[in-house]
Write a protein that holds these residues in place. Structure first.
Motif, PDB file in Angstrom:
ATOM      1  N   CYS A 142      95.766 103.475   2.110  1.00  0.00           N
ATOM      2  CA  CYS A 142      95.279 102.108   1.856  1.00  0.00           C
ATOM      3  C   CYS A 142      94.166 101.675   2.818  1.00  0.00           C
ATOM      4  N   VAL A 143      93.681 102.605   3.675  1.00  0.00           N
ATOM      5  CA  VAL A 143      92.655 102.223   4.662  1.00  0.00           C
ATOM      6  C   VAL A 143      91.393 101.707   3.967  1.00  0.00           C
ATOM      7  N   ILE A 144      90.941 102.460   2.928  1.00  0.00           N
ATOM      8  CA  ILE A 144      89.694 102.062   2.246  1.00  0.00           C
ATOM      9  C   ILE A 144      89.882 100.707   1.572  1.00  0.00           C
ATOM     10  N   HIS A 145      91.073 100.506   0.896  1.00  0.00           N
ATOM     11  CA  HIS A 145      91.319  99.231   0.210  1.00  0.00           C
ATOM     12  C   HIS A 145      91.332  98.076   1.200  1.00  0.00           C
ATOM     13  N   LEU A 146      91.970  98.318   2.368  1.00  0.00           N
ATOM     14  CA  LEU A 146      92.052  97.254   3.379  1.00  0.00           C
ATOM     15  C   LEU A 146      90.658  96.894   3.908  1.00  0.00           C
ATOM     16  N   THR A 147      89.848  97.951   4.146  1.00  0.00           N
ATOM     17  CA  THR A 147      88.495  97.703   4.663  1.00  0.00           C
ATOM     18  C   THR A 147      87.698  96.887   3.644  1.00  0.00           C
ATOM     19  N   MET A 195      88.967  94.907   1.402  1.00  0.00           N
ATOM     20  CA  MET A 195      89.574  93.574   1.361  1.00  0.00           C
ATOM     21  C   MET A 195      89.057  92.674   2.477  1.00  0.00           C
ATOM     22  N   PHE A 196      88.926  93.248   3.667  1.00  0.00           N
ATOM     23  CA  PHE A 196      88.545  92.409   4.823  1.00  0.00           C
ATOM     24  C   PHE A 196      87.105  91.894   4.727  1.00  0.00           C
ATOM     25  N   ARG A 197      86.310  92.515   3.824  1.00  0.00           N
ATOM     26  CA  ARG A 197      84.939  91.997   3.656  1.00  0.00           C
ATOM     27  C   ARG A 197      84.960  90.541   3.204  1.00  0.00           C
ATOM     28  N   ASP A 198      86.029  90.150   2.472  1.00  0.00           N
ATOM     29  CA  ASP A 198      86.098  88.782   1.927  1.00  0.00           C
ATOM     30  C   ASP A 198      86.873  87.831   2.819  1.00  0.00           C
TER      31      ASP A 198
END
Length: 1326
Positions: free
Chosen positions: A175-180, A182-185
């Motif tokens: 989930c690292v890529i998804h979290l990264t 996500m944090f853009r927003d």
């Protein structure tokens, strides 16, 4: 189930919400969630159902809020499960996002905690529901207060706590890529962003290689918010570690013959390539990111470049706005790296303090290798970088367009190394990348054609390497080579020779290329430019050498590999040799035309014919007939006529100018060498010739022999008057008669030399023949003396001794015969030559001349002079003879029996040895071991030669020269031969460079040198300079020389006395070599070493500054205050000892001129570097407040209380002009002249104001440091009195007294007052 869903939807569509609320309240939570699941899985009405539920669950009521929470809690895992269609999941998440802002604080907090827990346990693999998380966090940050533990937190604080908790927990790699993403927003503060990015960068190591590029892409989007530098450094650091790991595994695999690969190389390279593309794309869109990237690389001296960061830089260079900056940065980094390596290599102190430099050239070559994995975005910049390095750092043209560097020398300076690296980059790129081959070749050839003003040897070498590595590939671009051929007649001769030699393997495989070249050379033959015609001769000779005619014997003398292993087709093989023969004869007929051209063109031809003959023996008949017919033109066939040569035909006149038309001696020399070679060939191949050929060949051989015999006989009979060259002849270069006579003299001397060589070789140790050799030499000597006398009389000697025409091979044979031939059968004949000391001296002198030419140009005149291997063999033989002669017959023995003015043979031998050692180190660095093994003079090293290593071999010869020097120094000073001692010291310093500094032999030579310096008291300036230079050059590789400098300064003070004549300096002598006569020259040497130590200290401070500034930016910490950094400690100790040494020198009564000027300059530099050190500590105090090292306080105290006051006294001493008088009294006139000169120097010099300024700058920054560190460093300083405007009361009083009292009796009192002008200083403490 469908009915229940329809009911809710129907109620939702009606006007009354109350009814819907009641119905929903009657449904249990699990039934409600089941309805949602059912609708979502069917993909129908799911969004409408959730809308209806939200409509019937107002946030104002607690039931409504909890129902909403229940829906959220159910929908989030449902979307994450992957069971739903993508559109349905997106609709649901979108709907939930719209409703998030209506949720109350506790609900939001519960939802956020739900997300955090799910992430921690790794339930967010799909990442679909994560789109909702930023909306929840944003809504949460907007709420005023949320219960947290027993108290309350604001929404923003609560959000911070969540993010902190999330980043501190373990993430599932999936989930690292998804979290990264996500944090853009998510709105983040700078601290939160940094914390998050550090977490993501740490996760790199846990991900698969394939997942790295998409994660880098997301990170680059995320860093639009900030922390750009952190992201870029993290990416570079990750790939640096991966590269190192992959290299280590590869090495271990090779050692163990097992494949140990956790990282497949090709996969890593492809991932790196994709990552580079992502970064460059981001930089194109965000120029701030590009600026940050370049800035971080410039600042981070602690973190050097790596293959990945170099590749990234080169890709960024494709963006036009960064192109210039990137290449400037890379150029600077490369030269800095080479310079740092050089500085480290030259100092033991620095090697002990610092780790070895990172090898940037290897990293760049690794980048070239890596670029083969589809890095097309890097290759273009690699080519550009290669050419930038070669253009910027290639050899420069010296005065009058001459090259300043000797050819064939190994690269040593940073510029040479950078140029060589450029060549390697281009060569490797050429081998690996097909698309850029044409461009590389075109650019190389363009530079050969356009750069006519500066040397292009480096481009020729690159072209040669390209041809040798890939000749077949090059044939695809043969049109470019043909275009270059068209320019041949306009290029400098050296470029033409280099170019043709480089492309010569291609001529053997390409008919079209060969035909094009021949066409161009024929045109050039009739060029109006002399250089064009010489180029044609050079080209034709090269072709003759390399196109062998059938039947030519394989010559062991072939020095160059003619073809490469990659040349598969040779169109000139055996079946085509008939064509070769016709082709070669055609060329020879073209070359015969040259025999009617200028002397320079003929000279080239004569020098080339011998090499052609050795390579292509079937052409012998044609060449010998050509030479014979040319020789007949100048030979006097009448046997009774003297002289036997027609000198008038050898010169021509134009107006009142006379110039040489035929280099007769060279013609004779070429004929003799070709004849002798041909004879030896005929002996070995006697059976293979036809009768006709044999008769023909014997015919011209006999004729040539009879001509040479006749010339020898008649040249011995001829007197100088026969050539119109007696003592009364004029040799001035201003009149045409003088020029004609000079040309005649050189020609006649050349003929004598050539005949000496011929008769010696043909003589076969016959006594009569050797008698003739000596006769010829006596004639030669007589003419040489007349020339020397005449040229000495003019104001400017018109020329040096003309270059000897003896071949290097013959010089080697002659010296061996004269000095080492002990065969009984040769004894009688050789004694004829040995009886003439002049002849022996002449033969050694010629050897010296040849070696000098080899050192300067890389080759010698005559046959075999162009072949490095042959030359090296002859050099070994000559050295062996000279070494034997010098060690077995000492010069003292030789000088005793002679009263001649000229140098003794032993001394000449020694000079020859020095020249040869220097040449071998320069031209043949890889063959030094073979060279030393071949010199076995005494037989001591026999049998050991193979086993002994370079250090042991060198040490053996060093001991021989040490013995010779020691025997010089143990005699009395009258017997001391200064020239010989200097030569011995020079040889020792050359040989000592070959020793390994860590070896026992190196320590022995240092100990020996120190002992000699301490015990030798000869008053010989040149010798003392040489010996001390040797001491310093060795000492710096052993340990820091500051303690030796201090002792030498004490000795100088003791020898020259004090600036205050009342003070008696205690007599002490550490080094006997420092005495009154040698002290001044020693001072200059010591000061140059002080300068060197200051350079090292300055370099160390700069290194420390760079480290501390990079630590400031990365937030690293320096060492604790209690433990001082070893570099800082070394700097302080070095400067402390230097200050003590300089303190001795500023109290010394130095003579005016260079000594005082240099001392003032070095004092200025010392204070400048002290200021730099203080600035460094100001920087350290700003970042890490704490007490200063005690050593620094001691250093400041030493400078303030000891050196500075003495500097001011010294300035007064210099300005009063006492340095010109010194301890010895001089005549008044002389004194006045010297005073006037010193006044002029004082007016011109800026040294004193600079020194005063530097002292005051130092004190200014000391005040600053005192404030920063809260330590009063100024307590050790005294106020300066040495300003531009000052009234010296003592001098003023003396002047007034002189004015008032003119009587002669009162002059004594005025002198006393004059002497009291300088403040008295204390006696020197010992």
């Amino acid at each position: 189930m469908k009915a229940a869903i329809d009911k809710i939807l129907t109620l939702s569509e009606g006007d009354g919400i109350k009814e819907l609320e009641n119905h929903l309240a009657s449904l249990p939570e699990d039934q409600l969630t089941a309805l949602i699941t059912n609708a979502a899985l069917k993909g129908k009405d799911s969004a409408s159902l959730i809308k209806a539920i939200f409509r019937g669950s107002p946030v104002s009521s607690s039931d409504g809020a909890s129902r909403r929470l229940c829906v959220y809690k159910h929908c989030i895992p449902l979307c994450e499960s992957g069971d739903l269609q993508t559109e349905v999941a997106s609709d649901i998440i979108g709907l939930l996002m719209l409703e998030t802002h209506t949720l109350p604080g506790p609900t939001l907090a519960a939802l956020a905690s739900l997300f955090v827990d799910a992430i921690k346990v790794g339930e967010m693999g799909n990442g679909k529901s994560l789109e909702l998380f930023p909306t929840i966090l944003t809504a949460l940050a907007a709420t005023e207060a949320i219960a947290y533990g027993k108290g309350e937190l604001s929404g923003d604080e609560y959000k911070k706590q969540l993010i902190n908790s999330l980043c501190a927990s373990r993430w599932d790699p999936q989930c690292v890529i998804h979290l990264t993403t996500m944090f853009r927003d998510v709105p983040l503060s700078p601290e939160e962003l940094q914390f998050l990015i550090e977490k993501v960068l740490r996760m790199f190591l846990k991900l698969d290689l394939q997942e790295i590029p998409p994660l880098i892409y997301q990170l680059l989007l995320l860093c639009a918010k900030g922390c750009k530098k952190l992201v870029l450094e993290g990416i570079i650091e990750y790939f640096r570690e991966q590269d190192l790991r992959q290299k280590k595994e590869q090495k271990e695999g090779e050692c163990m013959d097992v494949e140990v690969q956790t990282i497949p190389q090709d996969q890593l390279r492809h991932v790196e390539g994709t990552a580079i593309l992502h970064v460059v794309f981001a930089i194109r869109l965000d120029h701030e990111l590009g600026r940050e990237f370049l800035k971080s690389l410039k600042v981070s001296q602690g973190q050097p470049l790596c293959p990945f960061s170099i590749a990234l830089l080169l890709s960024v260079a494709r963006v036009q706005r960064y192109e210039e900056q990137v290449f400037e940065f890379l150029k600077g980094a490369i030269t800095k790296n080479f310079k740092d390596e050089q500085v480290l290599h030259g100092s033991k102190l620095l090697q002990d303090l610092l780790p070895p430099c990172h090898n940037i050239s290897q990293m760049i070559l690794d980048t070239v290798k890596n670029s083969v994995f589809g890095w097309d975005h890097v290759t273009q910049s690699l080519v550009q970088l290669g050419f930038i390095l070669m253009d910027s750092f290639g050899p420069k043209a010296g005065p009058f367009g001459k090259t300043t560097e000797a050819p064939n020398t190994a690269a040593k300076t940073p510029s040479q190394l950078a140029c060589r690296l450029g060549g390697q980059v281009l060569l490797e790129s050429f081998k690996m990348h097909e698309p850029i081959r044409g461009e590389i070749l075109e650019q190389v050839l363009n530079r050969l054609v356009t750069k006519t003003a500066s040397p292009v040897t480096h481009f020729i070498e690159l072209l040669s390497n390209i041809v040798m590595s890939a000749p077949m590939i090059l044939l695809e671009s043969s049109s470019k080579v043909t275009e270059t051929f068209d320019q041949l007649s306009f290029l400098p001769l050296s470029t033409v020779q280099g170019l043709l030699k480089a492309v010569q393997p291609l001529l053997k495989v390409s008919m079209s290329l060969k035909d094009a070249l021949i066409l161009v050379l024929r045109k050039a033959m009739f060029s109006s430019q002399l250089d064009g015609r010489k180029s044609a001769v050079a080209g034709f000779l090269l072709l003759l050498k390399n196109f062998r005619v059938l039947g030519s014997l394989a010559s062991s003398q072939c020095s160059q590999a003619l073809t490469s292993s990659q040349v598969q087709a040779d169109v000139h093989s055996r079946y085509n040799s008939a064509a070769n023969e016709a082709f070669c004869l055609e060329i020879l007929s073209s070359l015969r035309r040259c025999l009617g051209q200028q002397a320079d063109v003929r000279l080239m031809l004569y020098e080339g014919f011998h090499d052609v003959l050795r390579r292509n023996s079937q052409l012998a008949s044609s060449i010998m007939h050509t030479l014979l017919s040319q020789l007949r033109r100048y030979y006097e066939p009448e046997q009774d006529l003297l002289p036997p040569v027609k000198l008038e035909s050898c010169i021509s006149a134009q107006g009142d100018q006379v110039f040489l038309q035929e280099p007769l001696a060279h013609l004779l020399s070429c004929t003799i060498h070709c004849l002798l070679w041909h004879q030896s060939l005929c002996k070995t191949a006697r059976g293979g010739l036809d009768d006709e050929d044999e008769e023909d060949e014997e015919g011209f051989q006999d004729e040539l022999h009879s001509i040479l015999e006749s010339v020898t006989r008649r040249m011995i009979k001829s007197e100088l008057e026969d050539f119109e060259l007696d003592k009364s002849a004029e040799f001035s270069m201003t009149s045409s008669v003088g020029v004609k006579n000079s040309i005649y003299a050189v020609l006649v001397m050349g003929v004598y030399e050539v005949l000496i060589e011929f008769n010696f070789i043909v003589g076969n140790y016959s006594k009569n023949r050797f008698g003739e050799v000596l006769e010829l030499f006596n004639r030669y000597q007589k003419l040489a003396e007349i020339l020397r006398e005449k040229s000495g009389k003019g104001r400017t000697p018109h020329s040096k001794t003309p270059r000897s025409l003896l071949s290097l091979g013959f010089v080697s044979t002659l010296l061996t015969a004269l000095f080492r031939d002990s065969a009984q059968s040769h004894e009688e004949s050789l004694s004829v030559l040995r009886s003439s000391g002049e002849f022996m001296r002449y033969s050694v002198n010629v050897a010296l001349q040849k070696v000098q030419q080899l050192e300067e140009t890389g080759h010698t005149d005559g046959p075999e002079g162009q072949s490095p291997d042959k030359t090296f063999r002859h050099l070994c033989d000559i050295t062996s003879v000279l070494m034997w002669r010098y060690t077995n017959i000492p010069s003292s023995v030789e000088d005793a029996g002679k009263k001649e003015k000229s140098q003794s043979i032993s001394l000449l031998c020694l000079e020859g040895l020095l020249r040869i050692f220097s040449t071998v180190l320069q031209q043949y660095p890889s063959k030094v071991t073979n060279f030393l093994c071949s010199l076995d003079v005494s037989g001591e090293m026999e049998g050991e030669a193979d086993k002994a290593n370079l250090t042991e071999n060198t040490a053996f010869y060093i001991r021989q020269f040490q013995r010779a020097l020691f025997s010089q120094l143990t005699g009395s000073e009258e017997d001391f031969n200064s020239k010989e001692a200097q030569l011995l010291v020079s040889i020792l310093s050359l040989l000592s460079r070959l020793l390994e500094p860590s070896s026992q032999q190196f320590v022995q030579i240092i100990t020996w040198t120190v002992k000699i310096c301490k015990e030798t008291g000869f008053e010989d300036i040149s010798f003392s300079k040489g010996l001390l230079s040797l001491l310093f050059s060795l000492h710096v590789l052993y340990k820091s020389p500051v303690s030796v400098l201090w002792e030498l300064c004490q000795d100088i003070h003791s020898a020259l006395g004090d600036i205050d004549q009342d003070v008696e300096v205690e007599k002490q002598s550490h080094f006997a070599i420092v005495n009154t006569k040698t002290a001044a020259s020693t001072t200059l040497l010591v000061l140059s070493q002080v300068g060197r130590v200051l350079d090292e200290v300055d370099w160390l401070i700069a290194k420390k500054k760079g480290q501390s500034s990079s630590e400031m930016t990365t937030g690293g910490a320096t060492q604790s205050a209690g433990q001082q950094d070893p570099v800082e400690k070394a700097v302080t100790l070095q400067l402390g000892t230097l200050l003590t040494a300089l303190n001795e020198l500023v109290q010394t009564a130095l003579p005016a001129g260079a000594c005082i000027d240099t001392l003032l300059r070095e004092l200025s530099r010392t204070y400048g570097i002290l200021t730099t050190l203080i600035k460094y500590y100001i920087q350290v105090c700003a970042t890490h407040p704490g007490h200063l090292p005690a050593r620094l306080e001691k250093l400041v105290k030493l400078s303030g209380s000891h050196l500075t006051p003495q500097c001011y006294c010294f300035i007064t001493y210099v300005q009063s002009g006492e340095g010109t008088v010194g301890a010895h009294k001089k005549k008044k006139k002389e004194e006045e002249a010297v005073m006037a000169a010193s006044a002029k120097v004082l007016r011109q010099t800026k040294a004193i104001p600079n020194l005063v300024y530097n002292i005051e700058q130092y004190e200014k920054f000391l005040i600053l440091l005192s404030k920063k560190s809260k330590v009063n460093l100024m307590q050790y300083m005294k106020l300066s009195t040495s300003r531009d405007f000052r009234i010296n009361t003592a001098t003023l009083e003396a002047a007034l007294q002189e004015q008032q009292q003119q009587e002669s009796q009162q002059t004594e009192t005025s002198q006393v007052s004059e002497e009291s002008q300088a403040p008295k200083k204390k006696r020197r403490k010992q």
